[in-house]
Design an enzyme around this catalytic site. Sequence first.
Site, PDB file in Angstrom:
ATOM      1  N   GLU A   1      -6.509  -7.050  -1.338  1.00  0.00           N
ATOM      2  CA  GLU A   1      -6.921  -6.859   0.057  1.00  0.00           C
ATOM      3  C   GLU A   1      -8.239  -6.113   0.114  1.00  0.00           C
ATOM      4  O   GLU A   1      -8.412  -5.094  -0.554  1.00  0.00           O
ATOM      5  CB  GLU A   1      -5.840  -6.084   0.825  1.00  0.00           C
ATOM      6  CG  GLU A   1      -6.128  -5.934   2.317  1.00  0.00           C
ATOM      7  CD  GLU A   1      -4.986  -5.229   3.045  1.00  0.00           C
ATOM      8  OE1 GLU A   1      -3.807  -5.556   2.764  1.00  0.00           O
ATOM      9  OE2 GLU A   1      -5.259  -4.348   3.877  1.00  0.00           O
TER      10      GLU A   1
ATOM     11  N   GLU B   1       0.840  -1.209   0.000  1.00  0.00           N
ATOM     12  CA  GLU B   1       0.000   0.000   0.000  1.00  0.00           C
ATOM     13  C   GLU B   1       0.871   1.255   0.000  1.00  0.00           C
ATOM     14  O   GLU B   1       1.105   1.855   1.053  1.00  0.00           O
ATOM     15  CB  GLU B   1      -0.956   0.005   1.201  1.00  0.00           C
ATOM     16  CG  GLU B   1      -2.084  -0.996   1.085  1.00  0.00           C
ATOM     17  CD  GLU B   1      -3.130  -0.856   2.191  1.00  0.00           C
ATOM     18  OE1 GLU B   1      -2.876  -0.131   3.179  1.00  0.00           O
ATOM     19  OE2 GLU B   1      -4.201  -1.485   2.063  1.00  0.00           O
TER      20      GLU B   1
END
Length: 290
Positions: free
Chosen positions: A209, A117
């Site tokens: 995710e 991320e």
Amino acid sequence: GEAVALNGMSTHGTQWYAQCVTDGSLDALAQDWRSDVLRVSTYVQEGGYETDPAGFTARAQKFVDAAHARGMYAVIDWHMLSPGDPNANLDRAKTFFTAMAKKYKNHPGVLYEIANEPSGVSWSGIKSYAEQIIPVIRAEDPDAVVLVGTRAWSSFGVSEGSSESEVVNNPVNASNIMYTFHFYAASHREEYLNTLDRASDRLPVFVTEFGTQDYAGEGANDFTMSQRYLDLMKRKKISWTNWNYSDDHRSGAVFKTGTCSGSNWTGTGVLKEAGVWIREQQDFINIAAV
């Protein structure tokens, strides 16, 4: 040339919840849940890889091997989170992915997720990182799929006021890659759903995710919004892994607290509300695909 959609679970950080990734739990994931992919999350910081590179590499390989032994694919997740610029861990990433690609160069069941991320960094910075890491992987494993994280916590930039257009207009200079998108349904609403819809029309996307709760994996589940995302991903054959396969106290962990200390992994009695729901979703998707 055939579209394939994988559905499964992500481990929690293996420095914290390795006890939740066992022969019994993976048997349950593959057979009881009917999942076909496991995302193995190796945190870089927060007590992870940087504290013991050899140890965490071996642990990741152990879990990838265990997924393969059960007929599942494995996503090798370089879980960089803080700092948010993947270039801060460039040398570590090169070392890790060299080791992983050497081991799995002849195995078709791996996908390399090179930056979990990214945040607080431009798309050009992420692109530069990807174009340095991908050749490291390709030198050992020329055919494997590489998953590239996108800006603003893998939101295609939406969480920092941008959009997927920055990737569409300036894609990574490499072949056989996909871009990642993450969402948490209770926090990420129409703008995010629409971004995933638009981006997946123009780019290959893997949702590595997501959760049915808020962006911290906490709070109440929003199954109505989650279902809208899953319907979209099913319609467009977008693969996904849900966060997360552990007994963490948060609502986003599928197992009830204490489950990982025991030996019972199957059925719904050991699952939290989110676990019951996501298990049913995977079972439905995989039965429908048979």
